[in-house]
Design a protein around this motif. Sequence first.
Motif, PDB file in Angstrom:
ATOM      1  N   ASN A 488       0.842  -1.201   0.000  1.00 56.35           N
ATOM      2  CA  ASN A 488       0.000   0.000   0.000  1.00 56.35           C
ATOM      3  C   ASN A 488       0.875   1.248   0.000  1.00 56.35           C
ATOM      4  N   PRO A 489       0.943   1.987  -1.113  1.00 55.97           N
ATOM      5  CA  PRO A 489       1.803   3.174  -1.129  1.00 55.97           C
ATOM      6  C   PRO A 489       1.314   4.265  -0.183  1.00 55.97           C
ATOM      7  N   GLN A 490       0.003   4.312   0.075  1.00 54.09           N
ATOM      8  CA  GLN A 490      -0.519   5.331   0.984  1.00 54.09           C
ATOM      9  C   GLN A 490       0.056   5.170   2.382  1.00 54.09           C
ATOM     10  N   ALA A 491       0.291   3.918   2.791  1.00 50.51           N
ATOM     11  CA  ALA A 491       0.822   3.680   4.137  1.00 50.51           C
ATOM     12  C   ALA A 491       2.268   4.137   4.270  1.00 50.51           C
ATOM     13  N   LYS A 492       2.960   4.307   3.136  1.00 51.64           N
ATOM     14  CA  LYS A 492       4.356   4.714   3.183  1.00 51.64           C
ATOM     15  C   LYS A 492       4.528   6.233   3.175  1.00 51.64           C
ATOM     16  N   LEU A 493       3.431   6.960   2.979  1.00 46.65           N
ATOM     17  CA  LEU A 493       3.517   8.413   3.028  1.00 46.65           C
ATOM     18  C   LEU A 493       3.753   8.878   4.461  1.00 46.65           C
ATOM     19  N   LEU A 494       4.378  10.030   4.590  1.00 47.16           N
ATOM     20  CA  LEU A 494       4.554  10.626   5.915  1.00 47.16           C
ATOM     21  C   LEU A 494       3.191  10.860   6.551  1.00 47.16           C
ATOM     22  N   GLN A 495       3.061  10.455   7.807  1.00 49.97           N
ATOM     23  CA  GLN A 495       1.774  10.570   8.465  1.00 49.97           C
ATOM     24  C   GLN A 495       1.959  11.021   9.904  1.00 49.97           C
ATOM     25  N   GLY A 496       0.867  11.533  10.496  1.00 47.34           N
ATOM     26  CA  GLY A 496       0.844  11.858  11.911  1.00 47.34           C
ATOM     27  C   GLY A 496       1.942  12.806  12.333  1.00 47.34           C
ATOM     28  N   ARG A 497       2.579  12.463  13.443  1.00 50.28           N
ATOM     29  CA  ARG A 497       3.625  13.320  13.992  1.00 50.28           C
ATOM     30  C   ARG A 497       4.821  13.442  13.053  1.00 50.28           C
ATOM     31  N   ALA A 498       5.102  12.365  12.332  1.00 50.82           N
ATOM     32  CA  ALA A 498       6.235  12.414  11.399  1.00 50.82           C
ATOM     33  C   ALA A 498       6.008  13.494  10.343  1.00 50.82           C
ATOM     34  N   TRP A 499       4.766  13.592   9.844  1.00 42.10           N
ATOM     35  CA  TRP A 499       4.475  14.611   8.848  1.00 42.10           C
ATOM     36  C   TRP A 499       4.435  16.004   9.478  1.00 42.10           C
ATOM     37  N   GLU A 500       3.890  16.124  10.667  1.00 38.49           N
ATOM     38  CA  GLU A 500       3.827  17.429  11.328  1.00 38.49           C
ATOM     39  C   GLU A 500       5.227  18.001  11.542  1.00 38.49           C
ATOM     40  N   SER A 501       6.166  17.144  11.944  1.00 41.45           N
ATOM     41  CA  SER A 501       7.525  17.623  12.182  1.00 41.45           C
ATOM     42  C   SER A 501       8.286  17.885  10.891  1.00 41.45           C
ATOM     43  N   ALA A 502       7.875  17.209   9.804  1.00 43.50           N
ATOM     44  CA  ALA A 502       8.608  17.353   8.537  1.00 43.50           C
ATOM     45  C   ALA A 502       8.002  18.409   7.625  1.00 43.50           C
ATOM     46  N   TRP A 823      -4.443  20.563  -0.397  1.00 37.52           N
ATOM     47  CA  TRP A 823      -3.088  21.105  -0.449  1.00 37.52           C
ATOM     48  C   TRP A 823      -2.144  20.394   0.513  1.00 37.52           C
ATOM     49  N   ASP A 824      -2.600  20.133   1.720  1.00 35.68           N
ATOM     50  CA  ASP A 824      -1.723  19.467   2.697  1.00 35.68           C
ATOM     51  C   ASP A 824      -1.354  18.068   2.225  1.00 35.68           C
ATOM     52  N   ASP A 825      -2.306  17.371   1.609  1.00 38.23           N
ATOM     53  CA  ASP A 825      -1.995  16.036   1.077  1.00 38.23           C
ATOM     54  C   ASP A 825      -1.036  16.125  -0.109  1.00 38.23           C
ATOM     55  N   LEU A 826      -1.150  17.182  -0.913  1.00 35.23           N
ATOM     56  CA  LEU A 826      -0.211  17.369  -2.021  1.00 35.23           C
ATOM     57  C   LEU A 826       1.198  17.566  -1.482  1.00 35.23           C
ATOM     58  N   LEU A 827       1.329  18.379  -0.436  1.00 39.63           N
ATOM     59  CA  LEU A 827       2.642  18.579   0.175  1.00 39.63           C
ATOM     60  C   LEU A 827       3.157  17.276   0.780  1.00 39.63           C
ATOM     61  N   ARG A 828       2.254  16.498   1.349  1.00 37.55           N
ATOM     62  CA  ARG A 828       2.662  15.244   1.989  1.00 37.55           C
ATOM     63  C   ARG A 828       3.189  14.247   0.961  1.00 37.55           C
ATOM     64  N   VAL A 829       2.531  14.175  -0.179  1.00 32.41           N
ATOM     65  CA  VAL A 829       3.018  13.297  -1.255  1.00 32.41           C
ATOM     66  C   VAL A 829       4.390  13.756  -1.736  1.00 32.41           C
ATOM     67  N   ALA A 830       4.524  15.061  -1.985  1.00 28.49           N
ATOM     68  CA  ALA A 830       5.805  15.587  -2.470  1.00 28.49           C
ATOM     69  C   ALA A 830       6.899  15.379  -1.434  1.00 28.49           C
ATOM     70  N   GLY A 831       6.589  15.625  -0.155  1.00 25.53           N
ATOM     71  CA  GLY A 831       7.584  15.424   0.893  1.00 25.53           C
ATOM     72  C   GLY A 831       7.985  13.969   1.037  1.00 25.53           C
ATOM     73  N   SER A 832       7.034  13.066   0.922  1.00 25.89           N
ATOM     74  CA  SER A 832       7.344  11.632   1.028  1.00 25.89           C
ATOM     75  C   SER A 832       8.235  11.181  -0.113  1.00 25.89           C
ATOM     76  N   LEU A 833       7.978  11.702  -1.314  1.00 26.73           N
ATOM     77  CA  LEU A 833       8.824  11.374  -2.460  1.00 26.73           C
ATOM     78  C   LEU A 833      10.230  11.947  -2.271  1.00 26.73           C
ATOM     79  N   LYS A 834      10.301  13.179  -1.815  1.00 30.06           N
ATOM     80  CA  LYS A 834      11.598  13.834  -1.651  1.00 30.06           C
ATOM     81  C   LYS A 834      12.434  13.148  -0.587  1.00 30.06           C
ATOM     82  N   LEU A 835      11.792  12.731   0.509  1.00 31.06           N
ATOM     83  CA  LEU A 835      12.515  12.090   1.612  1.00 31.06           C
ATOM     84  C   LEU A 835      12.693  10.591   1.399  1.00 31.06           C
ATOM     85  N   GLY A 836      12.090  10.045   0.349  1.00 30.88           N
ATOM     86  CA  GLY A 836      12.318   8.648   0.008  1.00 30.88           C
ATOM     87  C   GLY A 836      11.526   7.647   0.819  1.00 30.88           C
ATOM     88  N   THR A 837      10.458   8.056   1.511  1.00 32.49           N
ATOM     89  CA  THR A 837       9.671   7.080   2.269  1.00 32.49           C
ATOM     90  C   THR A 837       8.800   6.226   1.357  1.00 32.49           C
TER      91      THR A 837
END
Length: 1008
Positions: A488-502, A823-837
């Motif tokens: 599930n690629p959705q599960a690999k996206l930054l989520q919760g506290r990890a996303w808030e801090s990133a 918008w927040d989900d768009l940033l989360r996808v881009a951040g997850s790709l950039k950070l390699g999660t």
Amino acid sequence: MSIRFLTEEQQQSYGRYVGDPTPVQLARYFHLDDTARQLVNKRRGDHNRLGFAIQLCTVRFLGTFLTNPIDVPQVVIADLAAQLDITNKNCLPRYLERPTTHWEHAQAIKLHYAYRDFSEQPFHWRLVRWLYERAWVSDESPSILFDLTTARLVENKILLPGVSVLVRLISSVRERVAKRLWLLLSKLPNAEQTNQLEALLFVNEKMRPTLLEQLRRSPTRTSSSALVNALNRLVTIRSLGIRQLPVAKIPPTQLKALSRTALTVRAQAIARMPSSRRLATLVAFAYVMEAIATDDALDVLELLVKDLLSCSAREGKKERLRTLKDLDAAALQLSQVGRVLLDPNCDDEKVREKVWRLLTKDQLTKAVTQVEELARPPDHNYYQELLGRWRQARCFLPTLLLTIEFLANKAGQPILAAWRFLQSIEGQTKPDMKAAPLQVVSKSWGRWVVLSDGRIDRRAYTFCVLEQLVEGLRRRDLFVSPSERWSNPQAKLLQGRAWESARSHVCRALNLNPTPVEELNVLRQQLDEAYSRTANNLPNNAAVRIEVTKGRETLTISNLDKLEEPDSYLLLKQQVESLLPHVDLPEVLLEIQVKTGFMDEFIHINESFARVRDLSTSICAVLIASACNIGLTPLVRPDLPALTRSRLTWVEQNYIRPETLVRANARLVDTQAQIPLAQNWGGGEVASADGLRFVVPVRTLNAGPNSKYFGQGRGITYYNFTSDQFTGFHGLVVPGTLRDSLVVLVGLLEQQTSLQPKELMTDTSGYSDVVFGLFWLLGYQFSPRLADVGEARFWRLDTNADYGVLDKLARQWVKTHLIEQNWDDLLRVAGSLKLGTVSAQEIMRALQLGKKPSTLAKAIGELGRVAKTLYLLNYVDDEAYRRRILTQLNRGEGRHSLSRAIFYGRRGEVRQRYREGQEEQLSALGLVVNVLVLWNTYYMNTALNHLRLQGTLVKAEDIARLSPLAYSHINMLGRYHFNLPSELLDGGMRPLRDLNDFPETWGETPCM
């Protein structure tokens, strides 16, 4: 662990000046502030002041004091002398007359700037702890750890120790990490599991290969029996129970790195390991292998369902062609009856009488029956033929239902409910189908699943669910765990506290605002300016015109005219090519090894130092065997130790791996970027991507059909990325001709060279709105070559804007509310790709496959429409931009021509059965292509310098058009020997071969 992992070049550059510092480095490390000037001015004499300043700046820059403190580049001396107003730089040798002065100055610098010795506590302990944690959580090579440690020492003002001291420290830490890993893993399994794992290495009378070798062997066929075997393989691995062990504290990178040994090394070599290491290796293998086996089984399932559907369609079409004659005859008879009915001169009372004169009642009944049986409705999908394959489906369905547990997101819940219903009725001869969930039944399946009397047909329902199951897996609405390719690629996206801090870090790194309003305002302004500029320039743009097609205005762009090649360029090209020496391919590789040391990146898989004499010769031979597709046999020389079959086989199995190929290729790319000629071609910020097709004539899952490229067979695509310096910096293998848009981002995000491409150019096949959106979010420019701009849509953000002559072209409005709401989900996808999660290919597949895109995919697509329109307007307005795209794509095509010339063996076909083997061989091909490009660039650069010295006028615009992809001066076909051994000259016979001396066969060795 080895303590000899540094190359000679790395050892020589450690703690020393390597060339002149750059202007940026001079400004950062060699500028004397007020405090430094006060310290310097306390010294008497210009020689002491200058020498003190050199020592101070040297320790800042290198992190250590030099044995000879004035052994520095002249640019450093000149810069510091200018800062200190010292005009006589020749006074510096006097600084060496009193050696104690050097030591006293160094102590003063250490005291004032708080520099510490390497062994000083607690700083040494903190360094060791940091190094240990870094080695524990990552799988970085020792040379990378060495560079990171050196940088950390300099940053923390800890004086660099001797190179051997630091090397031994890194080796000892990595050894401690390895022993800890072996110890932890070896303690996890119980006695029964330990015996089962040890049994993987045994050979018994019934099984010639060990069970380990059988489990490593991936399926190569697409059939019901192959799927059952793949599922049974998964069951065998699960029976070891390793996934239930508490391995959460062990980093996944360590498990994967350790499992690579078991996936490639012979079982006998693993059996000879110490007990803790052997058991740990087997535990890691079983843990990782469960995900691999799951992926392999689902790969077979996907291809099998696809084959069932396609075979049924083919059979249906054949049957339709066979009965077409009977259908035509019956239809013609019915047409006669129809004409009677349509005849206005025929009374209603006489219709039947006239019909019976044309046809008997039996003939008419037969014609009606025949038409009903043979005619097909417009939405016919050959499902009737598919139902005839029920027995084939029953061969694998019970095992599949029992073995694989699927998970689903919201969109996949109906499919999951239907699948669980099939699980509940499995084993029942006459199950009650009334409770079957029908949400999954599509309109085309409806009349087959729900019969006229309301009953549900089990066969049709099962095939419907199977088809939807595979489609859901492709969209990632369904997924499995553990898995790599079907997770599930959705599960690999930054989520919760990890996303808030990133979040804030991601916004800064991508230069994006955390709120969408400001970004949309900027895009609106850019779009208005682009429309206005293009509209104003359109009257003077002879290559572009607006035409009306079917009442709609469309743009038409004339094809680019071929640029004439000036005589000065043709002469320069001829002169340069005539100066290039003729050389054999092996010599090219060995020469580039001397210049770059790229073969030093090939280290033994066990990470112990395993070097032999003339190892580079053996690696060169193995690379040529793969890249030229000729196998090892033509390169074997029994009289040369470096080229014996046993040596080459040993090197191939232990040194040539994807990670070593990537590191070696990165060194070549980085070297090319430093050559002045390559810098004339580009700065590495522009790249192109395109696919190179190969036929795969052997049975494999990792190949697909395409009659245009592979004829009647199947094949793969090597999708590779080419920089504007002609180097290939990344590549991946995809089965068949997968859509380019699914993999176009991979090369930019996953490449490991020093290049930082910001713009990627592709053919039209790489284009989609989602791709444009993701490129924009990640800060890249996507520039596809458009085959037909007239078919492209132009979008607007401002509904009230008047764009003049282009106003009617901008017919579509971007749904900004989708962008704002997500918008927040768009940033989360881009951040997850950039950070390699999450990998780019997983995200692209989840966003682009399927007929019903998710809300997130729609939002990214809406954003992409803005970015696409900005690109289209620039593309239309600027002919030079269009030509630049074409030039870069031609560079990629030129690399493909060179690749074909190198890959000449076995008719240019890839005969590896497994995906990993295909990637390894084509990565070796890409590496050898880069070697030739680098060799040509070296000699072309030298040739240009030679021409300049002779007084030849060399124009910059002509240099920019040169290419390092020529290969007529390079012999790739090997040499043939015509000298017979003396015993044969006397009429003797050659010795017969040993029965055990079989030549290698590509693709037969199982690899994961």
